[in-house]
Each structure stands twice: as structure tokens, then as C-alpha cells.
Scaffold this active site. Structure first.
Site, short mmCIF file in Angstrom:
data_model
loop_
_atom_site.label_atom_id
_atom_site.label_comp_id
_atom_site.label_asym_id
_atom_site.label_seq_id
_atom_site.Cartn_x
_atom_site.Cartn_y
_atom_site.Cartn_z
N LYS A 41 2.99 6.05 -6.37
CA LYS A 41 2.02 6.33 -7.42
C LYS A 41 0.41 6.20 -6.50
CE LYS A 41 2.04 2.11 -10.03
NZ LYS A 41 2.68 1.29 -11.39
N ARG B 77 1.87 -0.28 -24.05
CA ARG B 77 1.23 0.93 -23.53
C ARG B 77 2.03 2.10 -24.22
NH1 ARG B 77 -0.29 -0.01 -17.28
NH2 ARG B 77 1.98 0.94 -16.92
N TYR C 133 -31.53 -4.19 2.63
CA TYR C 133 -32.29 -4.16 1.39
C TYR C 133 -32.69 -5.38 0.74
CZ TYR C 133 -31.14 0.92 1.45
OH TYR C 133 -31.06 2.10 1.89
N MET D 194 -25.07 2.45 1.65
CA MET D 194 -24.31 3.67 1.37
C MET D 194 -23.08 3.92 2.49
SD MET D 194 -23.60 6.36 -0.83
CE MET D 194 -25.39 7.10 -1.27
C1 LIG Z 1 3.65 0.54 -10.90
C2 LIG Z 1 4.86 0.51 -11.70
C3 LIG Z 1 5.87 0.12 -10.85
C4 LIG Z 1 5.91 -0.74 -9.65
O1 LIG Z 1 5.19 -2.04 -9.69
P1 LIG Z 1 5.20 -2.97 -8.27
O2 LIG Z 1 4.84 -4.17 -8.97
O3 LIG Z 1 3.84 -2.27 -7.59
O4 LIG Z 1 6.25 -2.95 -7.71
C5 LIG Z 1 7.42 -0.14 -11.57
N1 LIG Z 1 7.56 0.45 -13.01
C6 LIG Z 1 6.31 1.17 -13.47
C7 LIG Z 1 6.44 1.73 -14.81
C8 LIG Z 1 5.10 1.15 -12.75
O5 LIG Z 1 3.88 1.62 -13.38
#
Ligand SMILES: *Cc1c(COP(=O)(O)O)cnc(C)c1O
Length: 399
Positions: free
Chosen positions: A35, A133, A262, A335
């Protein structure tokens, strides 16, 4: 050649994957979480490299991310972890992507879509055990089983939960979450719902709870060469695949007391050399997330860091590396320009420095060079904002 670029070592990613596999419980599978564009490294490139290591399952947050992987030839299992919506499902199910289901109404809509297209839809159930969640809670099981019994086109591939405190020293909460998960599965089983794949572990839980590996573990952080927290460092040896580099685009000698940048918050303490590098907050440089203290000790550390920052002393932060030496940033990051104080080190326009650029914040506009199987290639970004879109490979002759 650009003045600012990123190098991603996919051989290091592959190495990290093999390290994970080396301590994986027998019979268990790794689902690589890619992701956030592969934690900033590039989802498509990371997935392809991991495929070469035998990885056959991937996870992302959104349907869009999943479709991007499919379009680039990732034929294996792809699970969408995040809550998605009916507007995305038609495309997802036609592409054979697994969806996470965490709400009852979704089963009815999905079943209707699948029946109309006369296909089977693979899903994974999300169980809410304490993350707060998404997911089904235990008191929803009867309704869930009811809905599923009226959904012959829906195939349950697995059920999973996500730990909220696996990276913490205290194991109590994680054990409670795991107990809730197992009790959920037991009830499902008693009601005749079979769950082929059980999985609960992220990177932290994978390292600390080998007894919870079950059928699969979902690993992102470790594959990217990071640890969930510093206390995990001695548990596995990992390589860092990421380095961001910038060229020095301007050099000047200045006398002691020269104000820089700055608000002139920096003044040179001796006669020195100032160099300008072409990187700034528009590139994601010098923008740090605000840390929320995790307790009184942490609060103390944050206060001390902030007080030190008043005198431009950076504590616990990576510095700029130049010719193997650690260099101070002089004044405020701009920037797209930043000044560094190189002191007595010899320095010319065109020299390279390594910069601490957070991978998930790095602007996707920044050119990337990849290394895999000891070959270098570059990715041309055609569509902005999505690194892995329309990639085209041009082999660089040993850059
Ligand atoms: C991001 C995520 C993982 C991976 O987690 P890491 O600690 O980065 O390995 C596993 N399961 C879910 C549901 C996640 O959102």
C-alpha cells in the site's frame, strides 16, 4: 541528469523478503503489503521484485492501487484491505481482486453484482477486535452468517484482524485481540462457515508472536527495510533500499557571522563554505510529521528536541551526508532550495550529497533509479502523482 533523485535498491527489498521468510513458521505464507505505493518505494516495482522471490500474495488499501498492480501484470492474489465502495466493485471483481468485507449491506450488493455477471467473488472478512476502525464484531455473527447463506456467489477466502498495539512492549492488548479473533472464528465454524485463511500479523506481531502466524502474515514495514520501532532492531537483519540524493548547485565562501536564509535564523560560526542543494519542502524534504507523545518519557524527549531545535541543533535526526561526513542544514528549508554548511570540506558545484528524505513524503515527481539483479533502470513518470503508472523501462548503462 537531475539535481535531485532517488535510488531504490530492489535487491535490498528482495533480501529483506528472504529474511522474513527465513523466520516464518512452516506452512505459513507471506502476503506482501504494498500500500502507499509500496511504502513509497514503488508498488509495481516492489511487487515484481518480490514475485521473483516467490511471493504470491499482495495487499493494498484501495481498489485503484489493486487495479494498478493488475494492469502491470501482477496476476497473483491481490487483497484490498481498506473499506471500498460499490462504485469500485464491478471493476475489482472483473479483475479477480479480493475485497475485504466489513459491513453486512456489502454482502447483499456484492452478491447481486456477482449473480448478474454470473461470477464468483472472493472476499475476506474483517473482524473488529480492538483497532476501532472497521470489521464485524462478535454480536453481528448471526446476521453475518444469515447474509452469507443467501449469497451463493460469494466465496470466503479468509478472515483477518489487525493489531493496534503489536509494536508495544506490553503484550496484554494484543493477546486480548487475538482471543477475540479466535473466538469469532470458532463461532463462525460452529455455524458452518469455513474460513480457509486465517491471518492477524503485521510486521511487529510477526516478529514478536510466532505462535500467531497462522496461515498467512501481512508484511509491509520489514520488506521496506524498516522496523516497527527501535526495540525490534536486533530481531532481524535488514537492508535499507532507499537513498535520496541531491547535487550541489551553488557554492560560496563566507566570513564568520553570515546570516543564511529566511528570518536569518542561522549565522555561520566560522569562516566557512555554504552550498546550495536543489531540494525543499515541495519535494517532501524537511517536513516532519508531528509526533504525539506516547507517554511521559516520550514527552520529555520531544520537549528536549524542540528546545535543541531553537539553537538549530538536530537531535536524533538523520543529517545530510557529504563525502562520508554529516553536514548541518543552514537555516530554514525553502520551497526547492536548501543551504548546507560544509565547513572545511572541499566542495564544488555538481558534488553529490545524500539527504534524509522520508519515502512516503517524497514527491513522486522526483526521478527514480532502480537497481535489480545488479542492473540499473529508470522509471519514466508519465502520469504525475502515481509513480507506478505507465512505467517505461530504459536500461541505464551502469550509472
Ligand atoms: C499496513 C497493514 C499491514 C502491514 O503492516 P506493517 O506493520 O507495515 O507490516 C498489515 N495489515 C493491515 C490491515 C494493514 O493495514
Amino acid at each position: 541528469m537531475a539535481d535531485l533523485w532517488v535510488e531504490v535498491d530492489l535487491d535490498a527489498v528482495k533480501y529483506n523478503y528472504r529474511q522474513v521468510v527465513s523466520i516464518l513458521t512452516a506452512g505459513c505464507q507471506v502476503m506482501a503489503v504494498v500500500k502507499g505505493d509500496g511504502y513509497g518505494l514503488g508498488a509495481v516495482e516492489v511487487a515484481k521484485a518480490l514475485q521473483e522471490e516467490g511471493c504470491q500474495a499482495f495487499a493494498v488499501t484501495t481498489v485503484t492501487e489493486a487495479l494498478t498492480l493488475r494492469e502491470h501484470g501482477i496476476e497473483d492474489t491481490i487483497l484490498v484491505l481498506g473499506p471500498s465502495g460499490p462504485q469500485d466493485w464491478a471493476e475489482a471483481i472483473m479483475a479477480g481482486i479480493q475485497l475485504t468485507v466489513s459491513q453486512l449491506e456489502w454482502i447483499i450488493i456484492l452478491e447481486k453484482m456477482a449473480a448478474e455477471n454470473n461470477i464468483q467473488v472472493k472476499i475476506q472478512l474483517k473482524v473488529e477486535t480492538g483497532m476501532g476502525r472497521t470489521g464485524f464484531k462478535e454480536d453481528m455473527i448471526d446476521d453475518l452468517v444469515n447474509s452469507l447463506s443467501n449469497a451463493p456467489h460469494i466465496v470466503i477466502e479468509g478472515a483477518y484482524t489487525h493489531f493496534a498495539r503489536a509494536a508495544q512492549q506490553d503484550h496484554t492488548y494484543t493477546r486480548v485481540q487475538n482471543d477475540r479473533y479466535l473466538s469469532f472464528l470458532l463461532k463462525l465454524d460452529n455455524l458452518g462457515v469455513k474460513v480457509p485463511q486465517r491471518h492477524v500479523c503485521n510486521s511487529a506481531a510477526f516478529l514478536d508472536y510466532p505462535q500467531y502466524h497462522y496461515d498467512m502474515v501481512r508484511i509491509g514495514t520489514l520488506i521496506g527495510g524498516h522496523f516497527p520501532s527501535a526495540s525490534f532492531r536486533d530481531k532481524l537483519e535488514l537492508q535499507d533500499p532507499w537513498s535520496a540524493k541531491a547535487k550541489i548547485v551553488h557554492v560560496q565562501q563566507v566570513p564568520k557571522g553570515t546570516p543564511v536564509g529566511y528570518q536569518s535564523i542561522y549565522k555561520s560560526k566560522t569562516d566557512t563554505t555554504l552550498a546550495v542543494i536543489a531540494v525543499g519542502y515541495a519535494d517532501g524534504f524537511g517536513v516532519d510529521p508531528r509526533f504525539v507523545p506516547q507517554g511521559i518519557v516520550d514527552l520529555g524527549k520531544i520537549i528536549i528536541k524542540n528546545i535543541a531545535a531553537l539553537w538549530r541543533i538536530q537531535l536524533g535526526q538523520e543529517r545530510i551526508l557529504f563525502k562520508g561526513k554529516s553536514i548541518k542544514i543552514a537555516g530554514k528549508v525553502g520551497m526547492q532550495l536548501t543551504v548546507i554548511d560544509v565547513g572545511k570540506i572541499e566542495c564544488c558545484r555538481g558534488d553529490e550529497v545524500q539527504i534524509p528524505l522520508r519515502r512516503t513524503l517524497a514527491n513522486p515527481r522526483i526521478p527514480r533509479f532502480y537497481k535489480k539483479n545488479n542492473e540499473y533502470f529508470r522509471i519514466r513518470i508519465i502520469k504525475e502523482g502515481f509513480l507506478s503508472f505507465n512505467t517505461e523501462y530504459a536500461n541505464l548503462t551502469n550509472s
